[in-house]
Design a protein around this motif. Structure first.
Motif, PDB file in Angstrom:
ATOM      1  N   LEU A 120       0.843  -1.204   0.000  1.00 33.11           N
ATOM      2  CA  LEU A 120       0.000   0.000   0.000  1.00 33.11           C
ATOM      3  C   LEU A 120       0.875   1.249   0.000  1.00 33.11           C
ATOM      4  O   LEU A 120       0.561   2.251  -0.638  1.00 33.11           O
ATOM      5  N   ASP A 121       2.000   1.161   0.683  1.00 31.18           N
ATOM      6  CA  ASP A 121       2.931   2.285   0.726  1.00 31.18           C
ATOM      7  C   ASP A 121       3.519   2.517  -0.665  1.00 31.18           C
ATOM      8  O   ASP A 121       3.655   3.651  -1.122  1.00 31.18           O
ATOM      9  N   GLU A 122       3.845   1.424  -1.342  1.00 29.85           N
ATOM     10  CA  GLU A 122       4.396   1.564  -2.699  1.00 29.85           C
ATOM     11  C   GLU A 122       3.381   2.218  -3.639  1.00 29.85           C
ATOM     12  O   GLU A 122       3.746   2.863  -4.610  1.00 29.85           O
ATOM     13  N   LEU A 123       2.115   2.024  -3.329  1.00 35.60           N
ATOM     14  CA  LEU A 123       1.072   2.667  -4.150  1.00 35.60           C
ATOM     15  C   LEU A 123       0.892   4.141  -3.762  1.00 35.60           C
ATOM     16  O   LEU A 123       0.063   4.840  -4.324  1.00 35.60           O
ATOM     17  N   GLY A 124       1.653   4.582  -2.762  1.00 33.89           N
ATOM     18  CA  GLY A 124       1.580   5.994  -2.332  1.00 33.89           C
ATOM     19  C   GLY A 124       0.363   6.301  -1.490  1.00 33.89           C
ATOM     20  O   GLY A 124      -0.123   7.440  -1.460  1.00 33.89           O
ATOM     21  N   LEU A 125      -0.151   5.300  -0.775  1.00 32.62           N
ATOM     22  CA  LEU A 125      -1.437   5.482  -0.092  1.00 32.62           C
ATOM     23  C   LEU A 125      -1.334   5.499   1.432  1.00 32.62           C
ATOM     24  O   LEU A 125      -2.350   5.523   2.110  1.00 32.62           O
ATOM     25  N   VAL A 126      -0.093   5.440   1.949  1.00 33.30           N
ATOM     26  CA  VAL A 126       0.065   5.344   3.401  1.00 33.30           C
ATOM     27  C   VAL A 126       0.742   6.611   3.925  1.00 33.30           C
ATOM     28  O   VAL A 126       1.668   7.115   3.298  1.00 33.30           O
ATOM     29  N   TYR A 127       0.254   7.127   5.044  1.00 36.26           N
ATOM     30  CA  TYR A 127       0.944   8.271   5.658  1.00 36.26           C
ATOM     31  C   TYR A 127       0.981   8.109   7.175  1.00 36.26           C
ATOM     32  O   TYR A 127       0.094   7.484   7.758  1.00 36.26           O
ATOM     33  N   PRO A 128       2.043   8.671   7.794  1.00 30.42           N
ATOM     34  CA  PRO A 128       2.125   8.571   9.255  1.00 30.42           C
ATOM     35  C   PRO A 128       1.236   9.634   9.898  1.00 30.42           C
ATOM     36  O   PRO A 128       1.161  10.759   9.403  1.00 30.42           O
ATOM     37  N   CYS A 129       0.609   9.255  10.990  1.00 30.65           N
ATOM     38  CA  CYS A 129      -0.275  10.172  11.707  1.00 30.65           C
ATOM     39  C   CYS A 129       0.232  10.261  13.141  1.00 30.65           C
ATOM     40  O   CYS A 129       0.403   9.242  13.810  1.00 30.65           O
ATOM     41  N   PHE A 130       0.482  11.479  13.579  1.00 28.87           N
ATOM     42  CA  PHE A 130       1.087  11.691  14.901  1.00 28.87           C
ATOM     43  C   PHE A 130       0.054  12.088  15.953  1.00 28.87           C
ATOM     44  O   PHE A 130       0.404  12.425  17.068  1.00 28.87           O
ATOM     45  N   CYS A 131      -1.200  12.084  15.581  1.00 26.78           N
ATOM     46  CA  CYS A 131      -2.252  12.569  16.492  1.00 26.78           C
ATOM     47  C   CYS A 131      -2.553  11.545  17.580  1.00 26.78           C
ATOM     48  O   CYS A 131      -2.686  10.356  17.301  1.00 26.78           O
ATOM     49  N   SER A 132      -2.702  12.041  18.796  1.00 25.26           N
ATOM     50  CA  SER A 132      -3.211  11.184  19.867  1.00 25.26           C
ATOM     51  C   SER A 132      -4.745  11.232  19.782  1.00 25.26           C
ATOM     52  O   SER A 132      -5.308  12.069  19.067  1.00 25.26           O
ATOM     53  N   ARG A 133      -5.402  10.378  20.555  1.00 24.67           N
ATOM     54  CA  ARG A 133      -6.875  10.425  20.590  1.00 24.67           C
ATOM     55  C   ARG A 133      -7.350  11.818  20.995  1.00 24.67           C
ATOM     56  O   ARG A 133      -8.336  12.331  20.483  1.00 24.67           O
ATOM     57  N   LYS A 134      -6.605  12.400  21.956  1.00 23.97           N
ATOM     58  CA  LYS A 134      -6.987  13.714  22.450  1.00 23.97           C
ATOM     59  C   LYS A 134      -6.863  14.768  21.339  1.00 23.97           C
ATOM     60  O   LYS A 134      -7.753  15.597  21.150  1.00 23.97           O
ATOM     61  N   ASP A 135      -5.748  14.697  20.589  1.00 27.89           N
ATOM     62  CA  ASP A 135      -5.573  15.648  19.471  1.00 27.89           C
ATOM     63  C   ASP A 135      -6.748  15.542  18.511  1.00 27.89           C
ATOM     64  O   ASP A 135      -7.275  16.546  18.035  1.00 27.89           O
ATOM     65  N   ILE A 136      -7.135  14.301  18.223  1.00 21.76           N
ATOM     66  CA  ILE A 136      -8.214  14.096  17.241  1.00 21.76           C
ATOM     67  C   ILE A 136      -9.520  14.681  17.779  1.00 21.76           C
ATOM     68  O   ILE A 136     -10.228  15.404  17.081  1.00 21.76           O
ATOM     69  N   ALA A 137      -9.791  14.405  19.067  1.00 20.74           N
ATOM     70  CA  ALA A 137     -11.031  14.918  19.662  1.00 20.74           C
ATOM     71  C   ALA A 137     -11.043  16.445  19.627  1.00 20.74           C
ATOM     72  O   ALA A 137     -12.055  17.065  19.305  1.00 20.74           O
ATOM     73  N   GLN A 138      -9.884  17.058  19.907  1.00 19.96           N
ATOM     74  CA  GLN A 138      -9.825  18.529  19.910  1.00 19.96           C
ATOM     75  C   GLN A 138     -10.027  19.087  18.503  1.00 19.96           C
ATOM     76  O   GLN A 138     -10.740  20.053  18.295  1.00 19.96           O
ATOM     77  N   GLU A 139      -9.406  18.422  17.556  1.00 21.80           N
ATOM     78  CA  GLU A 139      -9.525  18.877  16.160  1.00 21.80           C
ATOM     79  C   GLU A 139     -10.985  18.772  15.703  1.00 21.80           C
ATOM     80  O   GLU A 139     -11.522  19.658  15.051  1.00 21.80           O
ATOM     81  N   VAL A 140     -11.617  17.660  16.082  1.00 21.83           N
ATOM     82  CA  VAL A 140     -13.014  17.453  15.711  1.00 21.83           C
ATOM     83  C   VAL A 140     -13.885  18.533  16.348  1.00 21.83           C
ATOM     84  O   VAL A 140     -14.772  19.110  15.721  1.00 21.83           O
ATOM     85  N   ALA A 141     -13.587  18.843  17.622  1.00 20.49           N
ATOM     86  CA  ALA A 141     -14.399  19.840  18.333  1.00 20.49           C
ATOM     87  C   ALA A 141     -14.238  21.223  17.697  1.00 20.49           C
ATOM     88  O   ALA A 141     -15.177  22.005  17.648  1.00 20.49           O
ATOM     89  N   ARG A 142     -13.041  21.511  17.190  1.00 21.65           N
ATOM     90  CA  ARG A 142     -12.787  22.816  16.556  1.00 21.65           C
ATOM     91  C   ARG A 142     -13.508  22.958  15.221  1.00 21.65           C
ATOM     92  O   ARG A 142     -13.918  24.024  14.828  1.00 21.65           O
ATOM     93  N   SER A 143     -13.615  21.814  14.520  1.00 17.11           N
ATOM     94  CA  SER A 143     -14.146  21.893  13.160  1.00 17.11           C
ATOM     95  C   SER A 143     -15.675  21.883  13.199  1.00 17.11           C
ATOM     96  O   SER A 143     -16.288  21.102  13.913  1.00 17.11           O
ATOM     97  N   LEU A 144     -16.258  22.750  12.392  1.00 12.17           N
ATOM     98  CA  LEU A 144     -17.723  22.852  12.411  1.00 12.17           C
ATOM     99  C   LEU A 144     -18.363  21.700  11.646  1.00 12.17           C
ATOM    100  O   LEU A 144     -19.505  21.336  11.891  1.00 12.17           O
ATOM    101  N   SER A 145     -17.592  21.165  10.691  1.00 10.64           N
ATOM    102  CA  SER A 145     -18.221  20.150   9.835  1.00 10.64           C
ATOM    103  C   SER A 145     -17.433  18.845   9.878  1.00 10.64           C
ATOM    104  O   SER A 145     -17.100  18.294   8.855  1.00 10.64           O
ATOM    105  N   ALA A 146     -17.074  18.409  11.088  1.00  8.48           N
ATOM    106  CA  ALA A 146     -16.295  17.175  11.188  1.00  8.48           C
ATOM    107  C   ALA A 146     -17.120  16.009  10.634  1.00  8.48           C
ATOM    108  O   ALA A 146     -18.282  15.856  10.998  1.00  8.48           O
ATOM    109  N   PRO A 147     -16.521  15.225   9.730  1.00  8.71           N
ATOM    110  CA  PRO A 147     -17.273  14.094   9.178  1.00  8.71           C
ATOM    111  C   PRO A 147     -17.550  13.047  10.253  1.00  8.71           C
ATOM    112  O   PRO A 147     -16.715  12.805  11.119  1.00  8.71           O
ATOM    113  N   HIS A 148     -18.715  12.459  10.210  1.00  9.40           N
ATOM    114  CA  HIS A 148     -19.082  11.436  11.183  1.00  9.40           C
ATOM    115  C   HIS A 148     -19.254  10.079  10.511  1.00  9.40           C
ATOM    116  O   HIS A 148     -19.739  10.001   9.391  1.00  9.40           O
TER     117      HIS A 148
END
Ligand code: GLU
Length: 295
Positions: A88-116
């Motif tokens: 999958l990486d060779e297909l260029g489809l993989v990326y590293p994500c450094f977010c903790s659960r807390k980061d994700i929750a905060q980002e979601v809370a900030r965004s008005l249109s977070a996808p569900h």
């Protein structure tokens, strides 16, 4: 040949809900001269315990369910998952994500249109846009998970579909157009897990030649992104038969914490395994017959 599987995680004792899933897969295979295989999904080292694995074998035998061939243990197959992630990486489809659960929750809370998704807010894609250089630098010092860029992957795979022989939670049946974005950019591997549930399941369903994936309707959304992974990894596409869930007296899904509903507890109470199977088969009733392949 029809091949079904039961794929429990050894994180607790089997309960009536898991017995139903096992029986469903077993009966489907036996009713069609097929094979019924077993897989132990034991790569979450923080939650899986060897005594629960031993109990799975014992409880299934006690119920009278025999599986074909040796059980496959996911913890023995980490190299296969790594190879799939590499592809999958060779297909260029993989990326590293450094977010903790807390980061994700905060980002979601900030965004008005977070996808569900079906289980709440989806990962908002925070790390998707990092440059290779920036990501590479952070990978040296921070912990990260690997995610699939599902939007990009869908552009590569084109339109996909799968055959649902059972019923989705909204009655979905027949040819279903896959919507892999339903669960967002899924995790493929993380610090605690060498391979995520979705990745290991598609690799192993193919390795075990599973032709009909049977499981509870709570996993219906997973089929959409698993179909995508099959296409990207050039794996065959099984059919699906999602079944209803056995609920407890209060209408909730059984969980591993419901000790009274474990097969262990029912056995200790003196319940007969045949009677448990009969009751579960009666529950399945028309549901089972309706979802038989080819009907
Ligand atoms: N290991 C999963 C569970 O215990 C089952 C996964 C599947 O059937 O795809 O819920």
């Amino acid at each position: 040949m029809l091949v079904t599987r039961f794929a429990p995680s050894p994180t607790g004792f089997l309960h009536l809900g898991s017995a139903y899933a096992a029986l469903f897969a077993h009966d489907m295979a036996r009713g069609h001269d097929g094979r019924f295989v077993l897989r132990i999904e034991d790569i979450d080292a923080t939650r899986c315990r060897p005594e629960f694995e031993t109990a799975i074998y014992e409880d299934l035998r006690w119920l009278g369910l025999c599986w074909d061939g040796p059980a496959l243990r996911q913890s023995d197959r980490l190299l296969h998952y790594q190879a799939a992630i590499q592809r999958l990486d060779e297909l260029g489809l993989v990326y590293p994500c450094f977010c903790s659960r807390k980061d994700i929750a905060q980002e979601v809370a900030r965004s008005l249109s977070a996808p569900h998704g079906p289980d709440g807010p989806l990962y908002p894609g925070t790390c998707r846009g990092l440059t290779r250089r920036e990501a590479g630098l952070r990978m040296r010092s921070e912990t990260y998970a690997l995610r699939l860029d599902v939007g990009k992957a869908v552009m590569q795979s084109g339109v996909l579909a799968f055959d649902e022989r059972g019923r989705g939670p909204r009655g979905e049946h027949g040819r279903i157009a896959a919507e892999p974005l339903r669960l967002g950019d899924i995790v493929l591997a993380s610090r605690d897990r060498a391979a995520s549930y979705h990745l290991s399941v598609v690799v192993d369903d193919a390795a075990q030649s599973v032709s009909l994936v049977t499981r509870g309707q709570d996993l219906f959304a997973a089929a959409h992104v698993q179909r995508l992974l099959q296409a990207l990894l050039n794996l065959p596409t099984p059919d699906y038969a999602h079944h209803d869930l056995v609920l407890d007296a209060t209408g909730r899904k059984f969980s591993k914490r419901d000790h009274g509903a474990t097969l262990r507890a029912l056995r200790a109470e003196g319940q007969a395994p045949e009677e448990i199977c009969n009751q579960l088969r009666r529950r399945a009733g028309a549901g089972l017959a309706r979802s038989l392949p080819g009907t």
